[in-house]
Scaffold this active site. Structure first.
Site, PDB file in Angstrom:
ATOM      1  N   HIS A  92       0.903  -1.183  -0.076  1.00 17.61           N
ATOM      2  CA  HIS A  92       0.055   0.070  -0.182  1.00 17.61           C
ATOM      3  C   HIS A  92       0.747   1.216   0.186  1.00 17.61           C
ATOM      4  O   HIS A  92       1.880   1.386   0.579  1.00 17.61           O
ATOM      5  CB  HIS A  92      -0.874  -0.015   1.244  1.00 17.61           C
ATOM      6  CG  HIS A  92      -0.124  -0.212   2.448  1.00 17.61           C
ATOM      7  ND1 HIS A  92       0.224  -1.314   2.937  1.00 17.61           N
ATOM      8  CD2 HIS A  92       0.043   0.574   3.418  1.00 17.61           C
ATOM      9  CE1 HIS A  92       0.749  -1.422   4.052  1.00 17.61           C
ATOM     10  NE2 HIS A  92       0.795  -0.082   4.471  1.00 17.61           N
TER      11      HIS A  92
ATOM     12  N   HIS B 145       1.223   5.121   1.389  1.00 16.24           N
ATOM     13  CA  HIS B 145       0.718   6.054   2.349  1.00 16.24           C
ATOM     14  C   HIS B 145       0.832   7.381   1.736  1.00 16.24           C
ATOM     15  O   HIS B 145       1.971   7.555   1.223  1.00 16.24           O
ATOM     16  CB  HIS B 145       1.679   6.197   3.630  1.00 16.24           C
ATOM     17  CG  HIS B 145       1.671   4.766   4.496  1.00 16.24           C
ATOM     18  ND1 HIS B 145       1.141   4.609   5.589  1.00 16.24           N
ATOM     19  CD2 HIS B 145       2.551   3.456   4.363  1.00 16.24           C
ATOM     20  CE1 HIS B 145       1.317   3.495   6.308  1.00 16.24           C
ATOM     21  NE2 HIS B 145       2.259   2.756   5.567  1.00 16.24           N
TER      22      HIS B 145
HETATM   23  P1  AMP Z   1       2.515  -0.325   7.233  1.00 15.65           P
HETATM   24  O1  AMP Z   1       3.107  -0.020   8.926  1.00 15.65           O
HETATM   25  O2  AMP Z   1       3.020   0.249   6.031  1.00 15.65           O
HETATM   26  O3  AMP Z   1       2.394  -1.699   6.873  1.00 15.65           O
HETATM   27  O4  AMP Z   1       1.270   0.472   7.256  1.00 15.65           O
HETATM   28  C1  AMP Z   1       0.076  -0.138   8.055  1.00 15.65           C
HETATM   29  C2  AMP Z   1      -1.069   1.129   8.232  1.00 15.65           C
HETATM   30  O5  AMP Z   1      -2.289   0.505   8.301  1.00 15.65           O
HETATM   31  C3  AMP Z   1      -0.703   1.810   9.657  1.00 15.65           C
HETATM   32  O6  AMP Z   1      -0.462   3.229   9.271  1.00 15.65           O
HETATM   33  C4  AMP Z   1      -2.066   1.566  10.417  1.00 15.65           C
HETATM   34  O7  AMP Z   1      -2.585   2.694  11.160  1.00 15.65           O
HETATM   35  C5  AMP Z   1      -3.143   1.279   9.229  1.00 15.65           C
HETATM   36  N1  AMP Z   1      -4.293   0.417   9.768  1.00 15.65           N
HETATM   37  C6  AMP Z   1      -4.159  -0.603  10.519  1.00 15.65           C
HETATM   38  N2  AMP Z   1      -5.322  -1.297  10.587  1.00 15.65           N
HETATM   39  C7  AMP Z   1      -6.291  -0.343   9.726  1.00 15.65           C
HETATM   40  C8  AMP Z   1      -7.689  -0.274   9.693  1.00 15.65           C
HETATM   41  N3  AMP Z   1      -8.632  -1.176   9.950  1.00 15.65           N
HETATM   42  N4  AMP Z   1      -8.108   0.803   8.813  1.00 15.65           N
HETATM   43  C9  AMP Z   1      -7.405   1.730   8.417  1.00 15.65           C
HETATM   44  N5  AMP Z   1      -6.162   1.725   8.774  1.00 15.65           N
HETATM   45  C10 AMP Z   1      -5.412   0.643   9.244  1.00 15.65           C
END
Ligand code: AMP
Ligand code: ZN
Length: 143
Positions: free
Chosen positions: A103, A105
C-alpha cells in the site's frame, strides 16, 4: 476475481467485511483513511488484489493504482490545508511494514509538524557508487 488472502485485514476492508472510511474506489484500487494517522488526512491507497509488497506487484496493477496519486494528493492537500505531503511505501518489516498487503501512504505534512524527516544520509566513498549502479542495472537487465 482478484487475488485475496482470507487472513489479510486490507483484503477484508476491500471486500467490505470490516469497516473503513473510503475516499476513492476504482475497479482495481481503493483509498481509505488510515485509522491511526501520522497526521489527520493520512490516506492509504491499496491495489485490490492481494500482493504482500511492491516486489510482487505487476506493472499494470502498479500503474493503475499509482495513477490515482496526483488526484488524491490534491484532494488531501485541499481538505487538510497541508503545506506538503509525503508518499511512502514500506516494504518488509525492517522498512516499517506491518500489514503485508502492499500500500501507498499519503501523508499530509505541515510546516511545524512533529514528523521526523529527513532520515540519516551518508555519501558513497571510492567506487561504491559506480559498483552499485552496475549491480542494479545488471539485475534490471536480467528481469
Ligand atoms: P504499514 O506499517 O506501512 O504496513 O502501514 C499499515 C497502516 O495501516 C498503519 O498506518 C495503520 O495505522 C493502518 N491500519 C491498520 N489497520 C487499519 C484499519 N483497519 N483501517 C485503516 N487503517 C489501518
Ligand atoms: Zn490483502
Amino acid at each position: 476475481m482478484s487475488l485475496r488472502d482470507p487472513n489479510c485485514i486490507f483484503c477484508k476492508i476491500i471486500a467490505g467485511d470490516i469497516p473503513s472510511s473510503r475516499v476513492l474506489e476504482t475497479e482495481t484500487a481503493l483509498a481509505f483513511l488510515d485509522i491511526n494517522p501520522i497526521n489527520h488526512g493520512h490516506v492509504l491507497l491499496v491495489p485490490k488484489a492481494h500482493h504482500p509488497a511492491i516486489f510482487d506487484l505487476g506493472e499494470e496493477e502498479a500503474a493503475e493504482t499509482a495513477r490515482l496519486l496526483p488526484r488524491l494528493a490534491r484532494a488531501i492537500r485541499k481538505a487538510t490545508g497541508a503545506d506538503g505531503l509525503n508518499v511512502i511505501i514500506n516494504n518488509g518489516d525492517c522498512a516499517g511494514q506491518t500489514i503485508f498487503h502492499g500500500h501507498w501512504h499519503i501523508v499530509p505534512r505541515f510546516k511545524a509538524d512533529a514528523v521526523n524527516w529527513p532520515w540519516p544520509h551518508s555519501p558513497y566513498s571510492g567506487d561504491e557508487l559506480g559498483q552499485m549502479q552496475f549491480r542494479v542495472k545488471r539485475e534490471l537487465e536480467a528481469e
